[in-house]
Write an enzyme that holds these catalytic residues in place. Structure first.
Site, mmCIF file in Angstrom:
data_model
loop_
_atom_site.group_PDB
_atom_site.id
_atom_site.type_symbol
_atom_site.label_atom_id
_atom_site.label_comp_id
_atom_site.label_asym_id
_atom_site.label_seq_id
_atom_site.Cartn_x
_atom_site.Cartn_y
_atom_site.Cartn_z
ATOM 1 N N TYR A 222 3.236 -5.822 17.587
ATOM 2 C CA TYR A 222 3.544 -5.044 16.380
ATOM 3 C C TYR A 222 4.380 -3.817 16.751
ATOM 4 C CZ TYR A 222 2.846 -1.665 12.650
ATOM 5 O OH TYR A 222 3.065 -0.717 11.686
ATOM 6 N N TYR B 283 0.824 -1.225 0.000
ATOM 7 C CA TYR B 283 0.000 0.000 0.000
ATOM 8 C C TYR B 283 0.861 1.281 0.000
ATOM 9 C CZ TYR B 283 -3.534 3.229 2.044
ATOM 10 O OH TYR B 283 -4.376 4.268 2.328
ATOM 11 N N GLY C 172 -6.905 -2.421 23.364
ATOM 12 C CA GLY C 172 -5.658 -1.892 22.823
ATOM 13 C C GLY C 172 -5.767 -0.545 22.139
ATOM 14 N N LYS D 204 8.435 -2.851 15.873
ATOM 15 C CA LYS D 204 8.860 -1.609 15.209
ATOM 16 C C LYS D 204 9.894 -0.858 16.057
ATOM 17 C CE LYS D 204 6.689 -1.620 11.319
ATOM 18 N NZ LYS D 204 7.349 -1.470 10.020
ATOM 19 N N SER E 221 6.027 3.276 13.065
ATOM 20 C CA SER E 221 4.609 3.492 13.321
ATOM 21 C C SER E 221 4.364 4.245 14.620
ATOM 22 C CB SER E 221 3.949 2.115 13.421
ATOM 23 O OG SER E 221 2.666 2.231 13.950
ATOM 24 N N LEU F 238 -10.487 1.725 9.618
ATOM 25 C CA LEU F 238 -11.790 2.384 9.670
ATOM 26 C C LEU F 238 -12.308 2.888 8.321
ATOM 27 C CD1 LEU F 238 -14.121 3.571 11.324
ATOM 28 C CD2 LEU F 238 -12.693 5.595 11.680
ATOM 29 N N PHE G 124 9.755 -1.237 3.438
ATOM 30 C CA PHE G 124 8.336 -1.285 3.833
ATOM 31 C C PHE G 124 7.906 -2.698 4.198
ATOM 32 C CE2 PHE G 124 8.517 2.217 0.738
ATOM 33 C CZ PHE G 124 7.860 3.223 1.431
HETATM 34 C C1 UD1 Z 1 -3.532 1.892 12.438
HETATM 35 C C2 UD1 Z 1 -2.601 0.855 11.818
HETATM 36 C C3 UD1 Z 1 -1.444 0.560 12.739
HETATM 37 C C4 UD1 Z 1 -0.735 1.860 13.092
HETATM 38 C C5 UD1 Z 1 -1.712 2.905 13.626
HETATM 39 C C6 UD1 Z 1 -1.013 4.237 13.759
HETATM 40 C C7 UD1 Z 1 -3.365 -0.928 10.294
HETATM 41 C C8 UD1 Z 1 -4.045 -2.263 10.197
HETATM 42 N N1 UD1 Z 1 -3.321 -0.383 11.547
HETATM 43 O O1 UD1 Z 1 -4.115 1.355 13.643
HETATM 44 O O2 UD1 Z 1 -0.542 -0.327 12.105
HETATM 45 O O3 UD1 Z 1 0.233 1.619 14.066
HETATM 46 O O4 UD1 Z 1 -2.794 3.071 12.715
HETATM 47 O O5 UD1 Z 1 -1.767 5.132 14.529
HETATM 48 O O6 UD1 Z 1 -2.913 -0.381 9.314
HETATM 49 N N2 UD1 Z 1 -12.485 1.741 14.420
HETATM 50 C C9 UD1 Z 1 -13.825 1.470 14.563
HETATM 51 N N3 UD1 Z 1 -14.331 0.438 13.842
HETATM 52 C C10 UD1 Z 1 -13.593 -0.337 12.997
HETATM 53 C C11 UD1 Z 1 -12.216 -0.039 12.847
HETATM 54 C C12 UD1 Z 1 -11.698 0.994 13.577
HETATM 55 O O7 UD1 Z 1 -14.524 2.132 15.329
HETATM 56 O O8 UD1 Z 1 -14.150 -1.266 12.391
HETATM 57 C C13 UD1 Z 1 -11.882 2.864 15.175
HETATM 58 C C14 UD1 Z 1 -10.809 2.442 16.167
HETATM 59 O O9 UD1 Z 1 -11.361 2.113 17.408
HETATM 60 C C15 UD1 Z 1 -9.932 3.711 16.192
HETATM 61 C C16 UD1 Z 1 -10.050 4.258 14.767
HETATM 62 O O10 UD1 Z 1 -11.260 3.701 14.246
HETATM 63 O O11 UD1 Z 1 -10.467 4.657 17.083
HETATM 64 C C17 UD1 Z 1 -8.900 3.871 13.863
HETATM 65 O O12 UD1 Z 1 -8.728 2.463 13.895
HETATM 66 P P1 UD1 Z 1 -7.933 1.667 12.742
HETATM 67 O O13 UD1 Z 1 -8.303 2.213 11.419
HETATM 68 O O14 UD1 Z 1 -8.155 0.214 12.981
HETATM 69 O O15 UD1 Z 1 -6.420 2.076 12.991
HETATM 70 P P2 UD1 Z 1 -5.485 1.892 14.280
HETATM 71 O O16 UD1 Z 1 -5.966 0.817 15.165
HETATM 72 O O17 UD1 Z 1 -5.311 3.253 14.891
#
Ligand code: UD1
Length: 388
Positions: free
Chosen positions: A198, A12, A341, A202, A118, A247, A74
């Site tokens: 993870y 990506y 987490g 890093k 990260s 997300l 990467f």
């Molecule tokens: C992502 C990265 C991680 C990196 C981090 C840096 C990936 C898989 N993860 O993690 O490697 O270290 O950014 O900040 O690339 N959420 C929901 N519903 C969902 C998914 C997410 O509510 O289905 C919320 C989460 O609770 C969070 C936010 O959306 O508050 C972002 O989550 P997500 O997109 O999963 O990223 P990170 O966990 O922050």
């Protein structure tokens, strides 16, 4: 023309950076095992060598043939949840294979490296003033116990210090005959900061890079990314994971009917609207960040660490709203409990990269949603083939 070897360049962020490199006149060789990367994401002006960093001999022969001036790495796994379930797999790919790469570089005399890291290295904020994260947090904060959440080590559910010790013992046993890779007590304490394996891998990579700088003069720039989303504005490259977990992609997939509904993990945080807050950053901005870092490294021959984020914050609801505006659709969601987490807030302080590298993100959340939407629509037509 300057030769750059890019590991994981079919992934990506890697594919966006490769595109930016060739646009800037670099001669690029991508080394990727295509486990999660895709041949079609690699810019046609770059060369691709399908190889695994676990294969040290093949790696060395690639270096001997190509003789790059610098490497951008990467090649790593990045799913926080998976790292807790399969820590040894993360150790192998993110640490052991990375050390293979450093060894190959050292043996052929390639001494310049840009490495993706990260925001996961920062763990959970310990007090309000920790946010926005500054790079030197990991130099200052020394926790007494590991923040590792519950996970699985050889079939056993463990957490915290116990989990951390298992991971550490694994590293120590594998590198017992490499005194130059022995971790100091301060480095061990520092590794207690991240909440996930993870994040630990890093941060361990960052520590190992410092060691290579000290014992063989290999200079490196660490780039700590915040939450990456969006796609190249052309619509030709973007995130192509068969099972996304992030997300914005899931919100788009919900609108496209690929997932029945989106779960919002918690609406009871002490944030403006109760949902989690993050610093979202576009992969094309990361790409220009890598070029600036490369130029800085070539010019100054000096190791350093930088955050790559926008310094702005968006809540889960704001991301959903940006996706709805970009697509014209409506995201169907339900509120679920907090995800284990997840910190409530993670925002970068990007001023160091601005000041030292002269880099600043230019895409905002709206751009990220629009470009990600365009990519997903295109991608469903393109149907990326697994080419392995
Ligand atoms: C992502 C990265 C991680 C990196 C981090 C840096 C990936 C898989 N993860 O993690 O490697 O270290 O950014 O900040 O690339 N959420 C929901 N519903 C969902 C998914 C997410 O509510 O289905 C919320 C989460 O609770 C969070 C936010 O959306 O508050 C972002 O989550 P997500 O997109 O999963 O990223 P990170 O966990 O922050």
């Amino acid at each position: 023309m300057k030769k750059v070897l890019v590991t994981g360049g079919a992934g990506y962020v890697g594919s966006h950076t490769v595109k930016e490199l060739v646009k800037n006149g670099y001669d690029v060789l991508v080394v990727d095992n295509l486990e999660t990367g895709h041949r079609k994401l690699v810019d046609h002006r770059a060369k691709l060598e399908v190889a695994d960093l676990a294969d040290k001999e093949k790696l060395k022969s690639i270096f001997e043939k190509y003789i790059p001036e610098a490497v951008i790495d990467f090649a790593a796994y990045l799913a926080v949840g998976e790292s807790m379930e399969e820590p040894e797999k993360y150790f192998q790919n993110n640490v052991a294979n990375f050390i293979n790469l450093l060894d190959a570089m050292n043996e052929v005399g390639c001494k310049l490296l840009i490495k993706s890291s990260s925001a996961a290295v920062y763990g959970n904020p310990t007090k309000e003033s920790d946010i926005p994260w500054q790079e030197d947090f990991t130099e200052c904060y020394r926790p007494e116990k590991s923040a590792l959440l519950s996970g699985n080590w050889q079939g056993k559910k463990i957490a915290g210090e116990e989990f951390f010790q298992c991971f550490l013992d694994h590293y120590n046993s594998i590198y017992a005959d490499r005194p130059e890779l022995k971790l100091s007590s301060d480095e061990i304490i520092k590794l207690r900061i991240p909440m996930s394996i993870y994040g630990v891998t890093k941060l361990l990579d960052e520590i190992v890079m410092k060691k290579y700088d000290e014992f063989c003069g290999l200079k490196s720039i660490v780039l700590r990314y915040f939450n990456v989303c969006g796609a190249d504005p052309s619509g030709g490259i973007g995130e192509a994971k068969p099972k996304p977990t992030t997300l914005m992609t899931l919100a788009i997939w919900q609108i496209l009917g690929r997932v029945p509904e989106l779960s919002i993990f918690g609406d009871d945080y002490s944030t403006s609207d109760g949902s989690g807050v993050r610093d979202y950053i576009h992969p094309s901005d990361l790409a220009t960040g890598h070029i600036k870092a490369l130029k800085f490294l070539v010019k100054n021959n000096k190791s350093d660490i930088f955050n790559l984020g926008t310094g702005t914050s968006s809540s889960v609801f704001e991301v959903i709203s940006a996706v709805e505006k970009a697509s014209g659709g409506k995201v169907k969601y339900t509120i679920k409990p907090r995800r284990s987490g997840d910190p409530a807030i993670s925002i970068s302080d990007p001023r160091k990269a601005e000041k030292v590298l002269n880099w600043k993100a230019k895409y905002n959340l709206r751009d990220m949603a629009e470009t990600a939407w365009k990519w997903e629509i295109n991608n469903s037509k393109i149907k990326i083939q697994k080419s392995k």
